[in-house]
Design a protein around this motif. Sequence first.
Motif, mmCIF file in Angstrom:
data_model
loop_
_atom_site.group_PDB
_atom_site.id
_atom_site.type_symbol
_atom_site.label_atom_id
_atom_site.label_comp_id
_atom_site.label_asym_id
_atom_site.label_seq_id
_atom_site.Cartn_x
_atom_site.Cartn_y
_atom_site.Cartn_z
ATOM 1 N N GLY A 87 0.791 -1.224 0.000
ATOM 2 C CA GLY A 87 0.000 0.000 0.000
ATOM 3 C C GLY A 87 0.819 1.267 0.000
ATOM 4 N N ALA A 88 2.093 1.185 0.354
ATOM 5 C CA ALA A 88 2.942 2.373 0.462
ATOM 6 C C ALA A 88 3.705 2.609 -0.835
ATOM 7 N N PRO A 89 4.116 3.849 -1.096
ATOM 8 C CA PRO A 89 4.998 4.100 -2.238
ATOM 9 C C PRO A 89 6.294 3.323 -2.064
ATOM 10 N N CYS A 90 6.790 2.724 -3.155
ATOM 11 C CA CYS A 90 8.006 1.924 -3.049
ATOM 12 C C CYS A 90 9.046 2.282 -4.102
ATOM 13 N N PRO B 74 4.987 7.445 -9.609
ATOM 14 C CA PRO B 74 5.221 6.682 -8.378
ATOM 15 C C PRO B 74 4.670 5.265 -8.503
ATOM 16 N N TYR B 75 5.334 4.331 -7.843
ATOM 17 C CA TYR B 75 4.862 2.954 -7.775
ATOM 18 C C TYR B 75 4.505 2.626 -6.333
ATOM 19 N N PHE B 76 3.436 1.846 -6.170
ATOM 20 C CA PHE B 76 2.964 1.447 -4.848
ATOM 21 C C PHE B 76 3.091 -0.071 -4.718
ATOM 22 N N ALA B 77 3.514 -0.506 -3.545
ATOM 23 C CA ALA B 77 3.726 -1.928 -3.291
ATOM 24 C C ALA B 77 2.395 -2.647 -3.088
ATOM 25 N N VAL B 78 2.270 -3.812 -3.688
ATOM 26 C CA VAL B 78 1.070 -4.643 -3.530
ATOM 27 C C VAL B 78 1.504 -6.095 -3.341
ATOM 28 N N ASP B 79 0.608 -6.883 -2.769
ATOM 29 C CA ASP B 79 0.888 -8.310 -2.599
ATOM 30 C C ASP B 79 0.900 -9.041 -3.937
ATOM 31 N N ALA C 244 -4.352 -6.551 -7.859
ATOM 32 C CA ALA C 244 -4.480 -5.097 -7.771
ATOM 33 C C ALA C 244 -4.952 -4.502 -9.094
ATOM 34 N N ALA C 245 -4.452 -5.009 -10.222
ATOM 35 C CA ALA C 245 -4.894 -4.517 -11.527
ATOM 36 C C ALA C 245 -6.377 -4.796 -11.734
ATOM 37 N N SER C 246 -6.837 -5.952 -11.279
ATOM 38 C CA SER C 246 -8.267 -6.264 -11.380
ATOM 39 C C SER C 246 -9.097 -5.303 -10.541
ATOM 40 N N ARG C 247 -8.591 -4.927 -9.373
ATOM 41 C CA ARG C 247 -9.304 -3.955 -8.533
ATOM 42 C C ARG C 247 -9.404 -2.604 -9.237
ATOM 43 N N VAL C 248 -8.338 -2.203 -9.938
ATOM 44 C CA VAL C 248 -8.367 -0.946 -10.688
ATOM 45 C C VAL C 248 -9.482 -0.979 -11.720
ATOM 46 N N TYR D 254 -8.072 4.589 -4.089
ATOM 47 C CA TYR D 254 -6.759 4.041 -3.768
ATOM 48 C C TYR D 254 -6.830 3.115 -2.550
ATOM 49 N N GLY D 255 -7.676 3.461 -1.604
ATOM 50 C CA GLY D 255 -7.807 2.606 -0.428
ATOM 51 C C GLY D 255 -8.273 1.214 -0.785
ATOM 52 N N GLU D 256 -9.230 1.119 -1.716
ATOM 53 C CA GLU D 256 -9.747 -0.186 -2.120
ATOM 54 C C GLU D 256 -8.759 -0.942 -3.000
ATOM 55 N N VAL D 257 -8.004 -0.222 -3.837
ATOM 56 C CA VAL D 257 -7.029 -0.872 -4.711
ATOM 57 C C VAL D 257 -5.791 -1.306 -3.936
ATOM 58 N N LEU D 258 -5.309 -0.444 -3.024
ATOM 59 C CA LEU D 258 -4.036 -0.667 -2.344
ATOM 60 C C LEU D 258 -4.187 -1.097 -0.891
ATOM 61 N N GLU D 259 -5.424 -1.287 -0.448
ATOM 62 C CA GLU D 259 -5.711 -1.752 0.915
ATOM 63 C C GLU D 259 -5.242 -0.765 1.976
ATOM 64 N N TRP D 260 -5.531 0.505 1.755
ATOM 65 C CA TRP D 260 -5.285 1.496 2.784
ATOM 66 C C TRP D 260 -6.362 1.412 3.860
ATOM 67 N N ALA D 261 -5.981 1.678 5.083
ATOM 68 C CA ALA D 261 -6.914 1.811 6.209
ATOM 69 C C ALA D 261 -7.897 0.652 6.305
ATOM 70 N N THR D 262 -7.396 -0.567 6.090
ATOM 71 C CA THR D 262 -8.257 -1.749 6.143
ATOM 72 C C THR D 262 -8.239 -2.420 7.511
ATOM 73 N N GLY D 263 -7.325 -2.003 8.388
ATOM 74 C CA GLY D 263 -7.168 -2.677 9.660
ATOM 75 C C GLY D 263 -6.228 -3.854 9.609
ATOM 76 N N ARG D 264 -5.783 -4.209 8.395
ATOM 77 C CA ARG D 264 -4.818 -5.293 8.260
ATOM 78 C C ARG D 264 -3.488 -4.852 8.871
ATOM 79 N N PRO D 265 -2.835 -5.688 9.653
ATOM 80 C CA PRO D 265 -1.566 -5.293 10.269
ATOM 81 C C PRO D 265 -0.566 -4.800 9.229
ATOM 82 N N GLY D 266 0.018 -3.621 9.496
ATOM 83 C CA GLY D 266 1.017 -3.054 8.602
ATOM 84 C C GLY D 266 0.470 -2.190 7.493
ATOM 85 N N CYS D 267 -0.850 -2.034 7.425
ATOM 86 C CA CYS D 267 -1.410 -1.247 6.323
ATOM 87 C C CYS D 267 -1.188 0.248 6.543
#
Length: 260
Positions: free
Chosen positions: A10-13, A74-79, A84-88, A155-168
Amino acid sequence: MEISAKDVFGAPCWVSLMARDLEASQRFYGAVIGWTFRPARLGEGFSVAMLDGVPVAGIGALAADLAVPVAWTPYFAVDDADVAASRVRERSGTVAVGPVSFPSGGRAALVADLDGAVFGIWAGPVSAGWRVGKGPAPAWLELRTRNAFDAALFYGEVLEWATGRPGCCEVSYEQEQVVLRHDGDPVARLDSGPVEPGAYNPYTRPRWHVHFRVPELDAAVEAALDLGGRTVSVVTTTGTERSIALRDPDGALFTLTSGG
């Protein structure tokens, strides 16, 4: 040292420039920001900018071949880049290139949000020493968009911002901006304002904007002008920081900042 994109999801990488002339871009940014360069593993059309021994940015001489605008991205890190492309796509964004695999073992895609602001997604190894606002990495990233709250939802839905997942990444509203934080540190800001899709004016076109820190702003601007760059704003002062927006000789927009 490298870590997995999953560790900073979710963060810029990373940031990269699609340039027309690799050697000319290296001369320009070397003189303006003080970067040195080494070959990238992607081939002779790519280089990695270095500062104080740390990888800072990528430059690829691909803009002419792909008929894409010269721009910092900018590029953002994803699992998972494919997920992530499908979410876009599901959220009415655009997938322009990829996902494609790279020799480093990662997968990436170049995509655009609802308003057309271009960004990248990356799943693979990332530099452990690269972090916005820290050391030689960019000072910060800024999204100029029609509605920062709508953008934050996308962006939150694509990159999992503020989801409550540890480390997000976490999102907050500060001084009329949506602020993205990772491990408590600000890494990006989303600004609302009047925008015109496709407009030439950098302050009215939706886009991600990269801010680079330099020791001496006036000297850096002089070097940029000497090598064919041009200013697109006046110098602004906020607290102890001074900054100015410029375009490089190919037209790529960026901001230099000093102080702080």
